[in-house]
Scaffold this motif. Structure first.
Motif, mmCIF file in Angstrom:
data_model
loop_
_atom_site.group_PDB
_atom_site.id
_atom_site.type_symbol
_atom_site.label_atom_id
_atom_site.label_comp_id
_atom_site.label_asym_id
_atom_site.label_seq_id
_atom_site.Cartn_x
_atom_site.Cartn_y
_atom_site.Cartn_z
ATOM 1 N N LEU A 101 1.646 -19.744 36.976
ATOM 2 C CA LEU A 101 1.004 -20.956 37.839
ATOM 3 C C LEU A 101 0.431 -22.036 37.147
ATOM 4 N N LYS A 102 0.413 -22.880 37.694
ATOM 5 C CA LYS A 102 -0.422 -24.287 37.049
ATOM 6 C C LYS A 102 -1.557 -23.813 36.355
ATOM 7 N N SER A 103 -2.409 -23.501 37.475
ATOM 8 C CA SER A 103 -3.857 -23.018 37.029
ATOM 9 C C SER A 103 -4.083 -22.114 35.766
ATOM 10 N N ARG A 104 -3.288 -21.236 36.006
ATOM 11 C CA ARG A 104 -3.177 -20.240 34.714
ATOM 12 C C ARG A 104 -2.913 -20.861 33.563
ATOM 13 N N TYR A 105 -1.695 -21.636 33.447
ATOM 14 C CA TYR A 105 -1.046 -22.544 32.314
ATOM 15 C C TYR A 105 -2.262 -23.353 31.774
ATOM 16 N N ILE A 106 -3.122 -24.164 32.624
ATOM 17 C CA ILE A 106 -4.049 -25.177 32.265
ATOM 18 C C ILE A 106 -4.982 -24.066 31.506
ATOM 19 N N PHE A 107 -5.366 -23.025 31.886
ATOM 20 C CA PHE A 107 -6.430 -22.041 31.350
ATOM 21 C C PHE A 107 -5.782 -21.697 29.994
ATOM 22 N N ILE A 156 -1.867 -31.855 34.032
ATOM 23 C CA ILE A 156 -2.957 -32.474 35.151
ATOM 24 C C ILE A 156 -1.980 -33.543 35.663
ATOM 25 N N ASN A 161 -0.319 -29.548 42.274
ATOM 26 C CA ASN A 161 -1.249 -28.124 42.335
ATOM 27 C C ASN A 161 -0.109 -27.212 42.861
ATOM 28 N N ASN A 162 -0.612 -25.930 42.200
ATOM 29 C CA ASN A 162 0.306 -24.802 42.984
ATOM 30 C C ASN A 162 1.685 -24.821 42.528
ATOM 31 N N TRP A 174 8.897 -27.686 35.769
ATOM 32 C CA TRP A 174 7.904 -27.039 36.852
ATOM 33 C C TRP A 174 8.627 -26.971 38.137
#
Length: 179
Positions: A101-107, A156, A161-162, A174
């Protein structure tokens, strides 16, 4: 995603980010401890470079720690047959072909910079443990994180998102999440 075609291009594109990241770490260090060029052997009358086995060990440890911080945040990295760790002339790398997931990838992308170059100096500073070698390693990590920061900005800007990201060699793709 539109990404630099190779590591050299990514490094060159990330030079401004390297400077910004170093300034951020220097600013955090300065909250707790003075930092000057003389901490690193540079004075108005001389340049002194001392290389000892301890510093070489710490550089290798920093490289390993940085890459391990990327690795441990990849979901199920231990069981994954699509996650790889390695070394090149330019440093280490962790790559996974797992869908993330994008949010996890960013982290995963920003974790080493945040932990080593922001959180670590805050903790060390509170306890008065910011020595010149540690200051050097913290700043070095922030500069080395510039390609990660470039990747973060590209994600980003380009990925909704998502979305779910997947790497295939040097390319990252993606797709919108079905959730």
């Amino acid at each position: 995603m539109k990404e630099p075609k190779n590591l050299i291009s990514a490094i060159l594109l990330s030079i401004p980010l390297m400077i910004v990241a170093a300034i951020i770490s220097i600013g955090i260090i300065n909250i707790f401890s003075n930092i000057s060029l003389s901490d690193f052997g540079l004075t108005s009358s001389s340049i002194s470079i001392t290389i000892n086995l301890g510093i070489i060990f710490l550089l290798v440890f920093l490289l390993i720690l940085h890459e391990l911080l990327h690795l441990i945040f990849i979901p199920n990295f231990i069981k994954s047959e699509k996650t790889y760790v390695g070394l090149t002339l330019f440093g280490g790398f962790v790559i996974t072909e797992e869908e993330i997931l994008k949010s996890r990838y960013i982290f995963i992308t920003i974790a080493p910079f945040m932990i080593i170059s922001i959180i670590f100096p805050l903790i060390l500073g509170v306890f008065g443990l910011l020595t010149p070698p540690l200051k050097f390693l913290i700043i070095l990590n922030s500069m080395a994180s510039s390609v990660d920061i470039l990747n973060l900005l590209l994600i980003i800007k380009q990925v909704p998102n998502n979305a779910i990201l997947k790497s295939n060699g040097p390319y990252t793709y993606w797709k919108k999440s079905l959730k």
